[in-house]
Design a protein around this motif. Structure first.
Motif, PDB file in Angstrom:
ATOM      1  N   ASP A   1     -15.126  -4.238   8.084  1.00 22.24           N
ATOM      2  CA  ASP A   1     -15.827  -5.489   8.396  1.00 22.24           C
ATOM      3  C   ASP A   1     -17.298  -5.430   7.994  1.00 22.24           C
ATOM      4  OD1 ASP A   1     -13.489  -6.602   9.404  1.00 22.24           O
ATOM      5  OD2 ASP A   1     -13.937  -6.025  11.462  1.00 22.24           O
TER       6      ASP A   1
ATOM      7  N   THR B   1      -2.292  -6.019   2.797  1.00 20.52           N
ATOM      8  CA  THR B   1      -1.826  -5.590   4.114  1.00 20.52           C
ATOM      9  C   THR B   1      -0.765  -4.506   3.948  1.00 20.52           C
ATOM     10  OG1 THR B   1      -2.310  -7.741   5.073  1.00 20.52           O
ATOM     11  CG2 THR B   1      -0.783  -6.341   6.288  1.00 20.52           C
TER      12      THR B   1
ATOM     13  N   ASP C   1     -10.957  -5.947   8.131  1.00 23.12           N
ATOM     14  CA  ASP C   1     -11.036  -5.713   6.688  1.00 23.12           C
ATOM     15  C   ASP C   1     -11.565  -4.314   6.417  1.00 23.12           C
ATOM     16  OD1 ASP C   1     -10.149  -8.199   5.555  1.00 23.12           O
ATOM     17  OD2 ASP C   1     -11.999  -9.094   6.308  1.00 23.12           O
TER      18      ASP C   1
ATOM     19  N   GLY D   1      -7.920  -5.671   0.518  1.00 25.60           N
ATOM     20  CA  GLY D   1      -7.335  -6.992   0.331  1.00 25.60           C
ATOM     21  C   GLY D   1      -5.827  -7.068   0.464  1.00 25.60           C
TER      22      GLY D   1
ATOM     23  N   ARG E   1      -5.298  -4.053   6.838  1.00 25.22           N
ATOM     24  CA  ARG E   1      -5.714  -4.788   5.641  1.00 25.22           C
ATOM     25  C   ARG E   1      -6.734  -3.925   4.902  1.00 25.22           C
ATOM     26  NH1 ARG E   1      -6.545  -9.491   7.815  1.00 25.22           N
ATOM     27  NH2 ARG E   1      -8.767  -9.233   8.159  1.00 25.22           N
TER      28      ARG E   1
END
Length: 168
Positions: free
Chosen positions: A51, A10, A69, A8, A5
């Motif tokens: 993250d 995938t 993320d 935003g 990901r």
């Protein structure tokens, strides 16, 4: 196969388990903001945010990042519509050769996510892991200060930072 990901979206990529994220970003996804500098995690040109934390993508195997993320400099804005942090770097003329700037922006992004109003000492300590060989460190620090002030003022960048006032 691993699902990453990034910014935003995938992406399903096929990569050997030890393939660094940097190579997946650049070679498979054509996200070329992160640069190969040293390949040893010592320069920061390849910094991305995972993250909310800065990560040297040259050292991080892509296979370990499924479900996390990942944000690259491309996820903050574009040349036509730079994000506020990118605009602060532009306003402070923080790039000379530009090679380190994407990594610097991403490290600054991680700092401002965690600490929206950092002190000068916090900025310097956080940014210390990334190197600029051209010597624009003072302008980079000013850009981070400008972005923090802009966020404090409701998303606008400050008109002039202390480092640039009076300088012509």
């Amino acid at each position: 196969m691993v699902d990453l990901r990034i910014n935003g979206k995938t992406h399903r990529v096929e990569a050997e388990p030890g393939t660094p994220l940097l190579y997946v970003l650049r070679d498979e996804l054509q996200l070329n903001g992160a640069k190969f500098g040293c390949g040893l995690g010592q320069c920061g040109a390849c910094t991305v945010v995972v993250d909310g934390a800065p990560v040297f993508s040259c050292l991080m195997p892509a296979s370990l990042l499924a479900g996390r993320d990942i944000v690259t400099v491309e996820g903050l804005g574009s040349p036509e519509a730079p994000g506020p942090l990118q605009q602060a770097f532009i306003d402070e003329q923080a790039a000379q050769c530009g090679y380190c700037i994407a990594g610097m922006v991403m490290r600054a992004h991680a700092l401002l996510l965690k600490t929206p109003s950092p002190t000068e000492a916090q900025i310097r300590e956080h940014m210390d892991a990334n190197l600029c060989r051209c010597g624009t460190h003072m302008r980079i620090l000013a850009a981070v200060r400008r972005a923090a002030l802009g966020a404090k003022a409701g998303g606008r960048t400050a008109e002039a930072s202390p480092a640039r006032q009076g300088a012509l």
